[in-house]
Design a protein around this motif. Structure first.
Motif, mmCIF file in Angstrom:
data_model
loop_
_atom_site.group_PDB
_atom_site.id
_atom_site.type_symbol
_atom_site.label_atom_id
_atom_site.label_comp_id
_atom_site.label_asym_id
_atom_site.label_seq_id
_atom_site.Cartn_x
_atom_site.Cartn_y
_atom_site.Cartn_z
ATOM 1 N N LEU A 160 10.268 -2.597 12.949
ATOM 2 C CA LEU A 160 10.271 -3.875 12.250
ATOM 3 C C LEU A 160 9.356 -3.816 11.012
ATOM 4 N N ILE A 161 8.138 -3.293 11.204
ATOM 5 C CA ILE A 161 7.168 -3.266 10.101
ATOM 6 C C ILE A 161 7.552 -2.200 9.066
ATOM 7 N N ASP A 162 8.023 -1.043 9.536
ATOM 8 C CA ASP A 162 8.471 -0.017 8.591
ATOM 9 C C ASP A 162 9.611 -0.533 7.713
ATOM 10 N N THR A 163 10.540 -1.227 8.341
ATOM 11 C CA THR A 163 11.683 -1.753 7.597
ATOM 12 C C THR A 163 11.227 -2.779 6.558
ATOM 13 N N ALA A 164 10.315 -3.638 6.978
ATOM 14 C CA ALA A 164 9.886 -4.710 6.080
ATOM 15 C C ALA A 164 8.910 -4.221 5.007
ATOM 16 N N CYS A 165 8.015 -3.305 5.365
ATOM 17 C CA CYS A 165 6.887 -2.996 4.474
ATOM 18 C C CYS A 165 6.782 -1.519 4.125
ATOM 19 N N GLY A 166 7.649 -0.699 4.692
ATOM 20 C CA GLY A 166 7.637 0.722 4.362
ATOM 21 C C GLY A 166 6.720 1.539 5.250
ATOM 22 N N VAL A 167 7.039 2.819 5.368
ATOM 23 C CA VAL A 167 6.214 3.798 6.075
ATOM 24 C C VAL A 167 4.913 3.955 5.271
#
Ligand SMILES: *[C@@H]1O[C@H](CO)[C@@H](O)[C@H](O)[C@H]1NC(C)=O
Ligand SMILES: *[C@@H]1O[C@H](CO)[C@@H](O)[C@H](O)[C@H]1NC(C)=O
Ligand SMILES: *[C@@H]1O[C@H](CO)[C@@H](O)[C@H](O)[C@H]1NC(C)=O
Length: 232
Positions: A199-206
């Motif tokens: 969820l966080i990777d998708t929203a804010c990037g690796v």
């Protein structure tokens, strides 16, 4: 300096929908009657040889932070409250002081003794109070996270807003709460970690999802073995 709080945001965010204020840990969300099931006797590190070690190094640590040195690991919830207050003041001086004191505690004790003594299974030799014992272990895990892996994250101010916003999506939290089998928690913690990471990777990037994953692993999965967060 709100960035200083970033390492903790994930933990705060996942409990945002719970009425009774702040908690960030499996022991705090688990129904009382299942707590003994969370404790197994297979400590991987061996047990702490004596409570005296913890008391000695804990007192040195308190003194270095100007805390009441009569408090011991048995007063962990009070200690954690004080440490959290220092963190929440959000100034870099406090942050450095805390991390420095954490490093001294670790190096003075030595790696082996640290893992043996800052260890739930060891503390439960000397108390029936699982919550207080777990709070002490968790306090040091938080400091480890904040001062090591979390530190890089704290230095990237631009990601804070994105992570805050993305964390209001409670899909993963609800899935965890609804599906957890309290007799066998670890598989769902694993699912929760990966769900929130994606969820966080998708929203804010690796690698922001990685930090979210670590936050959950330390807060909820410290009793589980073989849980891993990967950067990619
Ligand atoms: C700290 O813990 C000890 C042992 O449980 C207890 O007797 C004492 O009252 C606690 N101190 C405070 C300030 O709560
Ligand atoms: C919950 O986990 C326990 C222990 O692994 C297992 O015996 C039980 O069947 C599980 N319950 C459900 C509903 O899956
Ligand atoms: C919340 O996250 C889930 C799972 O990643 C996603 O399917 C859903 O679209 C998100 N909801 C919103 C409102 O962004």
């Amino acid at each position: 300096m709100r960035q200083l709080l970033l390492g903790f945001l994930f933990l705060v965010a996942v409990s945002a929908n719970v009425p009774n204020g702040y908690f960030d840990n499996l022991v705090d969300v688990a129904p009382e009657e299942v707590l003994p099931k969370l404790v197994t006797s297979n400590s991987a590190f061996g047990l702490c040889p004596s409570e005296t070690y913890i008391d000695y190094y804990n007192e040195k640590w308190e003194t270095s932070l100007g805390l009441d040195s009569s408090l011991t690991w048995r007063n962990a919830s009070i200690l954690w409250e004080k440490v959290r207050t220092m963190i929440n003041e959000g100034n870099i001086g406090n942050f450095q002081k805390l991390c420095h004191s954490r490093d001294r505690f670790y190096y003075n004790m030595g790696q082996i003794l640290y893992y043996q003594c800052v260890n739930l299974f060891s503390l439960l030799q000397w108390t029936d109070d699982i919550r207080e014992a777990a709070a002490y272990v968790r306090m040091w895990q938080h400091l480890d996270f904040m001062c090591n892996v979390g530190f890089e994250q704290l230095l990237i101010p631009g990601d804070l807003k994105c992570v805050e916003t993305a964390s209001t999506n409670l899909t993963c939290v609800h899935e965890f709460e609804h599906n957890t089998n309290w007799s066998n928690v670890c598989p769902l913690v694993d699912t929760f970690m990966n769900c929130q990471k994606n969820l966080i990777d998708t929203a804010c990037g690796v690698p922001n999802g990685y930090y979210a994953c670590e936050g959950i692993r330390l807060g909820y999965g410290s009793y589980c073995t073989n849980l891993r967060c990967n950067v990619q």
